[in-house]
Design an enzyme around this catalytic site. Structure first.
Site, PDB file in Angstrom:
ATOM      1  N   ASP A 102       0.827  -1.211   0.000  1.00  0.00           N
ATOM      2  CA  ASP A 102       0.000   0.000   0.000  1.00  0.00           C
ATOM      3  C   ASP A 102       0.860   1.258   0.000  1.00  0.00           C
ATOM      4  O   ASP A 102       1.964   1.267   0.553  1.00  0.00           O
ATOM      5  CB  ASP A 102      -0.910  -0.020   1.240  1.00  0.00           C
ATOM      6  CG  ASP A 102      -2.009   1.027   1.144  1.00  0.00           C
ATOM      7  OD1 ASP A 102      -2.313   1.497   0.022  1.00  0.00           O
ATOM      8  OD2 ASP A 102      -2.564   1.391   2.198  1.00  0.00           O
ATOM      9  N   ASN A 161       1.276   3.440  -2.907  1.00  0.00           N
ATOM     10  CA  ASN A 161       1.784   3.916  -4.206  1.00  0.00           C
ATOM     11  C   ASN A 161       1.227   5.295  -4.556  1.00  0.00           C
ATOM     12  O   ASN A 161       1.953   6.180  -5.011  1.00  0.00           O
ATOM     13  CB  ASN A 161       1.379   2.950  -5.334  1.00  0.00           C
ATOM     14  CG  ASN A 161       2.016   1.589  -5.198  1.00  0.00           C
ATOM     15  OD1 ASN A 161       2.871   1.386  -4.353  1.00  0.00           O
ATOM     16  ND2 ASN A 161       1.593   0.642  -6.039  1.00  0.00           N
ATOM     17  N   ARG A 195      -0.155   7.678  -2.588  1.00  0.00           N
ATOM     18  CA  ARG A 195       0.305   8.773  -1.719  1.00  0.00           C
ATOM     19  C   ARG A 195       1.775   9.116  -1.987  1.00  0.00           C
ATOM     20  O   ARG A 195       2.164  10.277  -1.987  1.00  0.00           O
ATOM     21  CB  ARG A 195       0.087   8.395  -0.249  1.00  0.00           C
ATOM     22  CG  ARG A 195      -1.342   8.653   0.212  1.00  0.00           C
ATOM     23  CD  ARG A 195      -1.639   7.940   1.492  1.00  0.00           C
ATOM     24  NE  ARG A 195      -1.677   6.500   1.272  1.00  0.00           N
ATOM     25  CZ  ARG A 195      -1.462   5.596   2.225  1.00  0.00           C
ATOM     26  NH1 ARG A 195      -1.155   5.981   3.439  1.00  0.00           N
ATOM     27  NH2 ARG A 195      -1.541   4.320   1.938  1.00  0.00           N
ATOM     28  N   HIS A 244       2.659   3.573  -9.003  1.00  0.00           N
ATOM     29  CA  HIS A 244       2.538   2.130  -9.263  1.00  0.00           C
ATOM     30  C   HIS A 244       3.778   1.614  -9.998  1.00  0.00           C
ATOM     31  O   HIS A 244       4.246   0.503  -9.756  1.00  0.00           O
ATOM     32  CB  HIS A 244       1.280   1.837 -10.094  1.00  0.00           C
ATOM     33  CG  HIS A 244       0.005   2.146  -9.359  1.00  0.00           C
ATOM     34  ND1 HIS A 244      -0.218   1.753  -8.064  1.00  0.00           N
ATOM     35  CD2 HIS A 244      -1.130   2.798  -9.746  1.00  0.00           C
ATOM     36  CE1 HIS A 244      -1.417   2.161  -7.676  1.00  0.00           C
ATOM     37  NE2 HIS A 244      -1.988   2.799  -8.673  1.00  0.00           N
ATOM     38  N   SER A 252      -7.102  -5.848  -6.009  1.00  0.00           N
ATOM     39  CA  SER A 252      -8.274  -6.386  -5.297  1.00  0.00           C
ATOM     40  C   SER A 252      -9.511  -6.328  -6.188  1.00  0.00           C
ATOM     41  O   SER A 252      -9.546  -5.589  -7.183  1.00  0.00           O
ATOM     42  CB  SER A 252      -8.519  -5.589  -4.014  1.00  0.00           C
ATOM     43  OG  SER A 252      -9.052  -4.321  -4.331  1.00  0.00           O
ATOM     44  N   GLU A 259     -12.124  -4.938  -5.394  1.00  0.00           N
ATOM     45  CA  GLU A 259     -12.620  -3.559  -5.253  1.00  0.00           C
ATOM     46  C   GLU A 259     -11.851  -2.597  -6.177  1.00  0.00           C
ATOM     47  O   GLU A 259     -12.385  -1.570  -6.584  1.00  0.00           O
ATOM     48  CB  GLU A 259     -12.474  -3.095  -3.794  1.00  0.00           C
ATOM     49  CG  GLU A 259     -13.388  -3.816  -2.796  1.00  0.00           C
ATOM     50  CD  GLU A 259     -12.912  -5.232  -2.435  1.00  0.00           C
ATOM     51  OE1 GLU A 259     -11.715  -5.554  -2.643  1.00  0.00           O
ATOM     52  OE2 GLU A 259     -13.757  -6.019  -1.948  1.00  0.00           O
ATOM     53  N   ASN A 260     -10.593  -2.939  -6.498  1.00  0.00           N
ATOM     54  CA  ASN A 260      -9.787  -2.055  -7.350  1.00  0.00           C
ATOM     55  C   ASN A 260     -10.373  -1.871  -8.752  1.00  0.00           C
ATOM     56  O   ASN A 260     -10.033  -0.916  -9.450  1.00  0.00           O
ATOM     57  CB  ASN A 260      -8.336  -2.560  -7.483  1.00  0.00           C
ATOM     58  CG  ASN A 260      -7.492  -2.373  -6.241  1.00  0.00           C
ATOM     59  OD1 ASN A 260      -6.517  -3.092  -6.030  1.00  0.00           O
ATOM     60  ND2 ASN A 260      -7.838  -1.405  -5.396  1.00  0.00           N
ATOM     61  N   TRP A 261     -11.269  -2.774  -9.179  1.00  0.00           N
ATOM     62  CA  TRP A 261     -11.893  -2.596 -10.496  1.00  0.00           C
ATOM     63  C   TRP A 261     -12.657  -1.275 -10.567  1.00  0.00           C
ATOM     64  O   TRP A 261     -12.890  -0.741 -11.651  1.00  0.00           O
ATOM     65  CB  TRP A 261     -12.859  -3.751 -10.824  1.00  0.00           C
ATOM     66  CG  TRP A 261     -12.184  -5.052 -11.125  1.00  0.00           C
ATOM     67  CD1 TRP A 261     -12.260  -6.199 -10.391  1.00  0.00           C
ATOM     68  CD2 TRP A 261     -11.347  -5.372 -12.252  1.00  0.00           C
ATOM     69  NE1 TRP A 261     -11.513  -7.192 -10.971  1.00  0.00           N
ATOM     70  CE2 TRP A 261     -10.946  -6.708 -12.121  1.00  0.00           C
ATOM     71  CE3 TRP A 261     -10.882  -4.624 -13.355  1.00  0.00           C
ATOM     72  CZ2 TRP A 261     -10.114  -7.343 -13.050  1.00  0.00           C
ATOM     73  CZ3 TRP A 261     -10.052  -5.256 -14.274  1.00  0.00           C
ATOM     74  CH2 TRP A 261      -9.677  -6.600 -14.119  1.00  0.00           C
ATOM     75  N   ARG A 307     -11.650   1.613  -9.520  1.00  0.00           N
ATOM     76  CA  ARG A 307     -10.782   2.797  -9.672  1.00  0.00           C
ATOM     77  C   ARG A 307     -10.936   3.381 -11.073  1.00  0.00           C
ATOM     78  O   ARG A 307     -11.461   2.714 -11.970  1.00  0.00           O
ATOM     79  CB  ARG A 307      -9.321   2.401  -9.419  1.00  0.00           C
ATOM     80  CG  ARG A 307      -9.082   2.076  -7.970  1.00  0.00           C
ATOM     81  CD  ARG A 307      -7.620   2.067  -7.639  1.00  0.00           C
ATOM     82  NE  ARG A 307      -7.453   1.838  -6.212  1.00  0.00           N
ATOM     83  CZ  ARG A 307      -6.328   1.995  -5.549  1.00  0.00           C
ATOM     84  NH1 ARG A 307      -5.235   2.389  -6.162  1.00  0.00           N
ATOM     85  NH2 ARG A 307      -6.270   1.766  -4.253  1.00  0.00           N
ATOM     86  N   ARG A 349       2.030  -5.026   6.026  1.00  0.00           N
ATOM     87  CA  ARG A 349       1.271  -3.988   5.338  1.00  0.00           C
ATOM     88  C   ARG A 349       2.098  -2.711   5.355  1.00  0.00           C
ATOM     89  O   ARG A 349       2.470  -2.211   6.422  1.00  0.00           O
ATOM     90  CB  ARG A 349      -0.081  -3.716   5.982  1.00  0.00           C
ATOM     91  CG  ARG A 349      -0.794  -2.608   5.208  1.00  0.00           C
ATOM     92  CD  ARG A 349      -2.218  -2.383   5.584  1.00  0.00           C
ATOM     93  NE  ARG A 349      -2.783  -1.454   4.619  1.00  0.00           N
ATOM     94  CZ  ARG A 349      -4.011  -1.503   4.147  1.00  0.00           C
ATOM     95  NH1 ARG A 349      -4.836  -2.423   4.560  1.00  0.00           N
ATOM     96  NH2 ARG A 349      -4.428  -0.631   3.252  1.00  0.00           N
TER      97      ARG A 349
HETATM   98  C1  FPP Z   1      -1.866   0.183  -3.380  1.00  0.00           C
HETATM   99  O1  FPP Z   1      -1.476   1.505  -3.523  1.00  0.00           O
HETATM  100  C2  FPP Z   1      -1.346  -0.675  -4.427  1.00  0.00           C
HETATM  101  C3  FPP Z   1      -2.099  -1.229  -5.410  1.00  0.00           C
HETATM  102  C4  FPP Z   1      -3.527  -0.957  -5.597  1.00  0.00           C
HETATM  103  C5  FPP Z   1      -1.560  -2.168  -6.377  1.00  0.00           C
HETATM  104  C6  FPP Z   1      -0.185  -2.688  -6.137  1.00  0.00           C
HETATM  105  C7  FPP Z   1       0.543  -2.497  -7.394  1.00  0.00           C
HETATM  106  C8  FPP Z   1       1.866  -2.566  -7.578  1.00  0.00           C
HETATM  107  C9  FPP Z   1       2.818  -2.924  -6.525  1.00  0.00           C
HETATM  108  C10 FPP Z   1       2.451  -2.244  -8.896  1.00  0.00           C
HETATM  109  C11 FPP Z   1       2.586  -3.443  -9.762  1.00  0.00           C
HETATM  110  C12 FPP Z   1       1.270  -3.837 -10.249  1.00  0.00           C
HETATM  111  C13 FPP Z   1       0.832  -5.098 -10.438  1.00  0.00           C
HETATM  112  C14 FPP Z   1      -0.617  -5.277 -10.712  1.00  0.00           C
HETATM  113  C15 FPP Z   1       1.720  -6.277 -10.396  1.00  0.00           C
HETATM  114  P1  FPP Z   1      -2.602   2.620  -3.523  1.00  0.00           P
HETATM  115  O2  FPP Z   1      -2.771   3.061  -4.928  1.00  0.00           O
HETATM  116  O3  FPP Z   1      -3.852   2.127  -2.864  1.00  0.00           O
HETATM  117  O4  FPP Z   1      -1.920   3.704  -2.653  1.00  0.00           O
HETATM  118  P2  FPP Z   1      -2.619   4.849  -1.807  1.00  0.00           P
HETATM  119  O5  FPP Z   1      -3.316   4.164  -0.660  1.00  0.00           O
HETATM  120  O6  FPP Z   1      -1.470   5.668  -1.360  1.00  0.00           O
HETATM  121  O7  FPP Z   1      -3.553   5.575  -2.730  1.00  0.00           O
END
Ligand code: FPP
Length: 251
Positions: A20, A22, A24, A37, A65, A67-69, A71, A188
């Site tokens: 988690d 990426n 931020r 990412h 996840s 749920e990520n669909w 986004r 995490r």
């Molecule tokens: C969470 O960060 C991370 C993800 C939703 C995906 C994880 C992806 C990678 C490590 C990159 C490589 C990708 C794949 C699919 C192999 P967030 O975007 O929720 O961060 P935030 O909470 O700071 O917004």
């Protein structure tokens, strides 16, 4: 090891990671979430290498996840592209290092081209035993349990399962990948303290480690730090400390 210095003196057999932070990480630098990412993929590469070198037998990464669909479409597409790129560029090294690729989740929702790429890689790495690398893709812990219950009910209807004899072991055989043991350590990153629908069944006795490090900054040294912390834990599995140390001294 003394009786009063509880330790798990081994490397965790199975490490699961919620990657988690990426978004931020990128926002703090005034760049797009997608850049976050992209750098997250570098962290992923480093952690796969590090875990393999440290002797971790199973590594499960929460890559996308269910749920990520929801986004924004551009972000979903970028994540798919990064997954595709990872498999394309790392496959030879993954094979050479004896790593077996697996997935858990509703991967039938992935774009067909990605499914083909991932399935091809799974085929080519099948049977590798140095480390199992499990990508949770289109994954939800609750959905996994519901999917298991559905399969189980079908088997009950067919008379293959006696509801009176159902136990945890039998239920767990209906989960997405029953060959993978429960995680010993869940990491995490990204300064959050939630489980976020990850491996809900499997983490019943898992040690949880959270860190403020954002995923794109996470490297082998951070993995080592998490493992060091894990090794100071006493895993009691519902027993008392005296029982655990008694069993350890006897064993
Ligand atoms: C969470 O960060 C991370 C993800 C939703 C995906 C994880 C992806 C990678 C490590 C990159 C490589 C990708 C794949 C699919 C192999 P967030 O975007 O929720 O961060 P935030 O909470 O700071 O917004």
């Amino acid at each position: 090891m003394t009786k009063h210095a509880p330790e798990t003196d081994t490397i965790p057999r199975h490490v699961a990671v919620i990657m988690d932070g990426n978004g931020r990480w990128a926002e703090r630098r005034g760049i797009s979430r997608i850049e976050g990412h992209r750098e997250g993929l570098e962290a992923l590469r480093a952690v796969v290498r590090g875990a393999r070198e440290m002797g971790v037998r199973w590594l499960t990464l929460y890559a996308f996840s269910l749920e990520n669909w929801s986004r924004p479409k551009s972000e979903v597409e970028s994540l798919m592209m990064l997954l595709d790129r990872y498999v394309e560029t790392e496959l030879e090294e993954v094979i050479e290092k004896g790593i077996e690729l697996r997935t858990i989740g509703r991967s039938d929702r992935l774009p067909p081209r990605i499914q083909d790429r991932v399935n091809g890689a799974i085929e080519r790495t099948r049977g590798n035993r140095e480390m199992g690398l499990v990508f949770a893709l289109s994954y939800s812990g609750r959905t996994e349990i519901v999917d298991a219950a559905r399969k189980l009910l079908r088997d009950a209807e067919l008379g293959k399962i006696d509801p009176e004899r159902l136990d945890e072991k039998t239920f767990s055989e209906y989960l997405y990948d029953p060959e993978v043991p429960d995680p010993d350590l869940l990491i995490r990153t990204g300064a959050e303290r939630r489980v976020s629908n990850f491996l809900l069944w499997q983490i019943a006795y898992t040690e949880i480690y959270t860190t403020n490090v954002m995923w794109p900054d996470f490297r082998e040294a951070d993995l080592l730090e998490a493992i060091r912390d894990y090794r100071t834990r006493e895993r009691r599995f519902g027993l008392t400390s005296a029982q655990v140390s008694g069993a350890r001294d006897a064993g």
